[in-house]
Structure formats: structure tokens, C-alpha cells
Design a protein around this motif. Structure first.
Motif, PDB file in Angstrom:
ATOM      1  N   TYR A 174      -0.060  -7.089  -1.053  1.00 27.29           N
ATOM      2  CA  TYR A 174       0.675  -7.207   0.217  1.00 27.29           C
ATOM      3  C   TYR A 174      -0.252  -6.996   1.412  1.00 27.29           C
ATOM      4  O   TYR A 174       0.076  -7.372   2.522  1.00 27.29           O
ATOM      5  CB  TYR A 174       1.828  -6.192   0.255  1.00 27.29           C
ATOM      6  CG  TYR A 174       3.015  -6.655  -0.557  1.00 27.29           C
ATOM      7  CD1 TYR A 174       3.980  -7.494  -0.001  1.00 27.29           C
ATOM      8  CD2 TYR A 174       3.145  -6.285  -1.890  1.00 27.29           C
ATOM      9  CE1 TYR A 174       5.046  -7.947  -0.761  1.00 27.29           C
ATOM     10  CE2 TYR A 174       4.210  -6.734  -2.652  1.00 27.29           C
ATOM     11  CZ  TYR A 174       5.158  -7.557  -2.082  1.00 27.29           C
ATOM     12  OH  TYR A 174       6.200  -8.012  -2.832  1.00 27.29           O
ATOM     13  N   ARG A 211       3.466  -0.454  -2.357  1.00 28.40           N
ATOM     14  CA  ARG A 211       3.557  -1.593  -3.270  1.00 28.40           C
ATOM     15  C   ARG A 211       2.192  -1.946  -3.862  1.00 28.40           C
ATOM     16  O   ARG A 211       2.097  -2.398  -4.997  1.00 28.40           O
ATOM     17  CB  ARG A 211       4.148  -2.801  -2.538  1.00 28.40           C
ATOM     18  CG  ARG A 211       5.633  -2.600  -2.227  1.00 28.40           C
ATOM     19  CD  ARG A 211       6.269  -3.837  -1.709  1.00 28.40           C
ATOM     20  NE  ARG A 211       5.995  -4.029  -0.292  1.00 28.40           N
ATOM     21  CZ  ARG A 211       6.603  -4.925   0.462  1.00 28.40           C
ATOM     22  NH1 ARG A 211       7.511  -5.729  -0.064  1.00 28.40           N
ATOM     23  NH2 ARG A 211       6.307  -5.052   1.737  1.00 28.40           N
ATOM     24  N   ASP A 212       1.131  -1.718  -3.071  1.00 26.38           N
ATOM     25  CA  ASP A 212      -0.203  -2.107  -3.550  1.00 26.38           C
ATOM     26  C   ASP A 212      -0.868  -1.063  -4.432  1.00 26.38           C
ATOM     27  O   ASP A 212      -1.986  -1.283  -4.908  1.00 26.38           O
ATOM     28  CB  ASP A 212      -1.101  -2.490  -2.365  1.00 26.38           C
ATOM     29  CG  ASP A 212      -0.840  -3.930  -1.927  1.00 26.38           C
ATOM     30  OD1 ASP A 212       0.053  -4.572  -2.511  1.00 26.38           O
ATOM     31  OD2 ASP A 212      -1.533  -4.417  -1.012  1.00 26.38           O
ATOM     32  N   THR A 256       1.280   0.525  -6.853  1.00 29.51           N
ATOM     33  CA  THR A 256       2.208   0.669  -7.986  1.00 29.51           C
ATOM     34  C   THR A 256       1.688  -0.138  -9.176  1.00 29.51           C
ATOM     35  O   THR A 256       1.387  -1.330  -9.028  1.00 29.51           O
ATOM     36  CB  THR A 256       3.614   0.153  -7.585  1.00 29.51           C
ATOM     37  OG1 THR A 256       4.013   0.864  -6.420  1.00 29.51           O
ATOM     38  CG2 THR A 256       4.626   0.359  -8.694  1.00 29.51           C
TER      39      THR A 256
END
Ligand SMILES: Cc1cc2nc3c(=O)[nH]c(=O)nc-3n(C[C@H](O)[C@H](O)[C@H](O)COP(=O)(O)O)c2cc1C
Length: 205
Positions: free
Chosen positions: A23, A174-175, A177
Motif C-alpha cells: 500500500y 497493512r504492509d 501483516t
């Protein structure tokens, strides 16, 4: 080991295990040489009847007005992060065979396969690709004059992934996980729908 590296149950190419969809992107342009090779990789994908139904509209942040036209064709949620990527690409699929105007049921499949080729080539070059279905096809038709038999289907953000430590909280999470996948026995069947193939029941050593 990189937190995003796939923890595979069976050996695969390192290249495939290392690919993931970031992202956050570095503020660093992608060379035209690399971009040409990415599209060249897409070009050599297999396609039904060798129809090559893929088409691309590309914009780089070096040409801001063009970049903004392309970003206007993404849904807001994707605009929010994709605007940091140095390159945006809209994937447009031709839904009819050129020779007889019949529906090409494989067209979207082939666009996806071309995206797969492009992503692998990108990974080799240290680049990352984040594909998107969240686009505005009608807006894209209007902005780019896409003909009736074609449809904008997906987009890709391309660039060098950012160090997650440099990202705002919303993107960083998110980056960092780990990536997850269903095990093979949930989607490789033999004999009957839902019946795991015996080849999925053993682990390789
Ligand atoms: C065809 C396609 C469409 C996607 N659409 C979106 C999207 O609109 N927005 C988004 O944030 N991610 C999108 N993704 C990214 C997926 O969420 C991501 O590939 C998936 O979670 C697996 O993560 P990985 O690519 O890092 O292994 C899309 C991926 C593909 C292949």
C-alpha cells in the motif's frame, strides 16, 4: 525473513513467494526501460486464440495532469493510497474477438494472466505491483474514449515499495501483516466438488 515472504507448504520459486501487494510506495520514479519490460512481459502472456485482449493506459507522476486523469478512474478508497505510487496503469479488456466480433469468454482471464506476467517481471526488477478491481469503468470510458466493445477492468499501482516504518499508521499496518492463503486441500479436489485431492494430504520434506 521478510514478514511478507510467503510461508509456503511446498517449494515454489522464490520470486513468487516474495511478491506481495504494498500500500506504500517510495517517492522514486520507475525508469522507462523497466516499464517497457513490464509491458513486454505482459505482451508474451498466453491468450485464447492468441487474441491478446489486453490494453493499457499508463500514467506516471512525472506528468501530473495525466496522473490525475488516471487516478480519477479509481474508487476513492484506492485513490487514497494509490496516489503515492509513481506509476498507475488501467487495464482495459477487449471483450470481443477482433476477427468475428463474437464474445471472448477468455478475455478477462487473459488480462489477468498478462497481469501475472507483468507482476513477475516487476518482482525481478525490485518493483512491486498492487492490482485493483476498485475502479470506475464508466468514468474511464468517458475520460479516455474507450470503445464500446472494450471495458476498463482493473488497475495497477507500480513502484518501489516503501519501508513500512515511513508510512502513516493506516497504511503501515497493512504492509506489515503477514500474507495468508487457504491450504491446498480447500481448493484442489479430485472426484467430487469439495473432496480434497489425495495429493494435497502430504507435506513435502
Ligand atoms: C484482480 C485483483 C483486484 C484487486 N483489487 C484490489 C483493490 O481494489 N484494492 C486493494 O486495496 N487491493 C486489491 N487487490 C489486492 C489484493 O487484496 C491482494 O492481492 C490480496 O490481498 C493478496 O495479497 P498479496 O498480493 O500481498 O499476496 C486486488 C488484487 C487482484 C489480483
Amino acid at each position: 525473513m521478510n514478514i511478507k515472504q510467503a510461508k509456503t507448504d511446498h517449494p515454489i520459486l522464490t520470486l513468487l513467494a516474495e511478491r506481495w501487494s504494498p500500500y506504500g510506495f517510495e517517492d522514486r520514479p520507475v525508469s522507462e526501460t523497466d516499464l517497457r519490460s513490464l509491458f513486454e512481459a505482459a505482451r508474451w502472456a498466453a491468450s485464447s486464440y492468441n487474441e491478446q485482449p489486453w490494453n493499457y493506459l499508463v500514467a506516471t507522476r512525472e506528468n501530473l495532469p495525466e496522473f490525475e486523469r488516471l487516478i480519477s478512474c479509481l474508487v476513492e478508497a484506492n485513490q487514497a493510497w494509490a496516489k503515492t505510487a509513481p506509476v498507475l496503469v488501467l487495464g482495459v479488456v477487449s471483450l470481443q474477438f477482433a476477427k468475428n466480433k463474437k464474445d471472448n469468454r477468455a478475455a478477462v482471464h487473459d488480462l489477468g494472466l498478462a497481469a501475472g506476467n507483468l507482476s513477475v517481471e516487476a518482482t525481478v526488477r525490485g518493483l512491486s505491483v498492487h492490482q485493483m478491481i476498485g475502479i470506475l469503468p464508466d468514468k474511464a470510458r468517458e475520460v479516455y474514449g474507450i470503445p464500446e466493445h472494450c471495458e476498463a477492468w482493473t488497475a495497477m499501482a507500480i513502484g518501489y515499495k516503501a519501508d513500512p516504518a515511513t508510512l502513516p499508521d493506516s497504511l503501515r499496518e497493512r504492509d506489515v501483516t503477514p500474507r495468508q492463503r487457504k491450504p491446498l486441500n480447500k481448493f484442489v479436489f479430485t472426484g467430487q466438488w469439495g473432496k480434497a485431492s489425495s495429493l494435497t494430504l502430504t507435506k513435502d520434506n
